[in-house]
Design a protein around this motif. Structure first.
Motif, PDB file in Angstrom:
ATOM      1  N   THR A  77      29.260  50.842  70.353  1.00  0.00           N
ATOM      2  CA  THR A  77      30.634  50.626  70.796  1.00  0.00           C
ATOM      3  C   THR A  77      31.593  50.547  69.610  1.00  0.00           C
ATOM      4  O   THR A  77      32.685  51.128  69.635  1.00  0.00           O
ATOM      5  N   TYR A  78      31.163  49.843  68.560  1.00  0.00           N
ATOM      6  CA  TYR A  78      32.023  49.729  67.374  1.00  0.00           C
ATOM      7  C   TYR A  78      32.274  51.101  66.745  1.00  0.00           C
ATOM      8  O   TYR A  78      33.413  51.424  66.372  1.00  0.00           O
TER       9      TYR A  78
ATOM     10  N   LEU B 241      26.019  45.993  60.738  1.00  0.00           N
ATOM     11  CA  LEU B 241      25.479  45.805  62.089  1.00  0.00           C
ATOM     12  C   LEU B 241      24.094  46.425  62.212  1.00  0.00           C
ATOM     13  O   LEU B 241      23.185  45.828  62.818  1.00  0.00           O
TER      14      LEU B 241
ATOM     15  N   PRO C 142      31.488  47.327  58.481  1.00  0.00           N
ATOM     16  CA  PRO C 142      30.679  46.683  59.539  1.00  0.00           C
ATOM     17  C   PRO C 142      29.597  47.595  60.129  1.00  0.00           C
ATOM     18  O   PRO C 142      28.603  47.075  60.674  1.00  0.00           O
ATOM     19  N   MET C 143      29.758  48.915  60.038  1.00  0.00           N
ATOM     20  CA  MET C 143      28.764  49.812  60.646  1.00  0.00           C
ATOM     21  C   MET C 143      27.385  49.648  60.024  1.00  0.00           C
ATOM     22  O   MET C 143      26.408  49.386  60.740  1.00  0.00           O
TER      23      MET C 143
ATOM     24  N   VAL D 163      34.775  52.949  68.927  1.00  0.00           N
ATOM     25  CA  VAL D 163      36.129  52.402  68.800  1.00  0.00           C
ATOM     26  C   VAL D 163      36.767  52.827  67.478  1.00  0.00           C
ATOM     27  O   VAL D 163      37.932  53.233  67.429  1.00  0.00           O
ATOM     28  N   ILE D 164      35.999  52.757  66.402  1.00  0.00           N
ATOM     29  CA  ILE D 164      36.523  53.137  65.088  1.00  0.00           C
ATOM     30  C   ILE D 164      36.883  54.612  65.064  1.00  0.00           C
ATOM     31  O   ILE D 164      37.925  55.014  64.514  1.00  0.00           O
TER      32      ILE D 164
ATOM     33  N   VAL E 238      26.417  47.043  70.661  1.00  0.00           N
ATOM     34  CA  VAL E 238      27.528  46.621  69.804  1.00  0.00           C
ATOM     35  C   VAL E 238      27.802  47.668  68.735  1.00  0.00           C
ATOM     36  O   VAL E 238      28.954  48.041  68.497  1.00  0.00           O
ATOM     37  N   SER E 239      26.743  48.143  68.095  1.00  0.00           N
ATOM     38  CA  SER E 239      26.896  49.140  67.035  1.00  0.00           C
ATOM     39  C   SER E 239      27.470  50.446  67.580  1.00  0.00           C
ATOM     40  O   SER E 239      28.375  51.050  66.985  1.00  0.00           O
TER      41      SER E 239
END
Length: 312
Positions: free
Chosen positions: A199-200, A164, A160-161, A203-204, A196-197
């Protein structure tokens, strides 16, 4: 200004600047880069060759070493060839697709390596705390399955990185002060909302590194508890000595990785050339030293390597 206008398509590539502020020294910096890379490739391919050829080395720990060697090769090869093109030929351009692909492979291999280190810690725990059941708990097939789980986790978490980022608009100014396409370095090139990018990615990093470090700490906590129950001090040292190679590799992998990640997100006061140097240290030095450490600490492996390298 014009330099920061959005571009509707991709008329110009990203520009990787190498190590910021040290442009004049790039040719000299390329010497340790290429040396470390060649030594790392030779050591890891030698390890893979010897373990593959020798039936007596087809054991659980050596299978894990093969996985570690593959991640080391993937890690350095994702970065060094492009970095040397920058240093030697001033070829700094890279397309958006190429940049996102490089970013995906770097972070995927890094997450995979973390999974391998966790499995190695579990291997040491079982070998020390449950030696009689070691062969039944950790079979070669089970090790291979754990490796596949680690690879699947890495791909699913990291994919997803770049996806996004690929949906974001990028500014006309696409100069990345780095030798490779690191996630946040690329995200900062966007003129869109990167919340969003960002934060993701955070989190990862917390989920992968946090959970893996927790599992490693738990394994070593149980190992230390088991070792303290042994009466003989000589047995203490002998038992802990079986873990020293893994501890050294783990410290070399996690320490510069965490430093690089934290400084890129929160270390605005740290000079960019210091950050980039540490980021490259993480991708260059461990792949070079890992096969040396395990070759020196594992007598069986050391003897087999000597069998091939010392032939007349």
């Amino acid at each position: 200004m014009a330099a920061f206008n959005l571009t509707p398509s991709e008329p110009s590539p990203f520009i990787l600047m190498g190590i910021p502020g040290l442009d004049a020294a790039h040719i000299w910096i390329s010497i340790p880069f290429s040396t470390f890379y060649i030594i790392g490739l030779f050591g890891n391919f030698m390890l893979l060759f010897v373990i593959g050829k020798e039936q007596t080395l087809h054991k659980q720990m050596h299978l894990l070493l093969c996985m570690l060697a593959l991640t080391d090769i993937g890690m350095s090869t994702s970065v060094v060839p492009k970095a040397l093109c920058i240093f030697w030929f001033n070829m700094k351009g890279i397309t958006l697709g190429g940049c996102l692909t490089q970013m995906f492979f770097i972070h995927t291999v890094s997450a995979m390596q973390s999974a391998v280190l966790v499995t190695m810690a579990f291997d040491r725990y079982v070998a020390i705390c449950n030696p009689l059941r070691y062969g039944t708990i950790l079979t070669n097939a089970r090790i291979a399955k754990l490796g596949l789980v680690g690879l699947t986790r890495a791909v699913l978490f990291i994919l997803p990185m770049p996806l996004l980022l690929s949906r974001l608009p990028f500014c006309a100014n696409r100069i990345i002060p780095h030798t490779y396409c690191e996630h946040m370095a690329v995200a900062k090139m966007s003129c869109g909302d990167i919340t969003v990018s960002r934060t993701y990615g955070l989190v990862i990093a917390i989920v992968v590194n946090g959970s893996d470090l927790t599992l490693i700490a738990l394994s070593y906590g149980l190992i230390i508890r088991a070792v303290l129950r042994i009466a003989s001090k000589e047995a203490h040292l002998k038992t802990l000595n079986t873990c020293t190679a893994h501890i050294c590799v783990m410290l070399m992998s996690y320490t510069p990785s965490l430093f690089s990640y934290l400084t890129h997100r929160f270390g605005q006061g740290i000079a960019s050339h210091v950050h980039v140097t540490f980021a490259n240290f993480y991708l260059l030095v461990p792949p070079m030293l890992n096969p040396i450490i395990y070759g020196a600490k594992t007598k069986e492996l050391r003897d087999k390597v000597g069998k091939y390298t010392c032939r007349r």
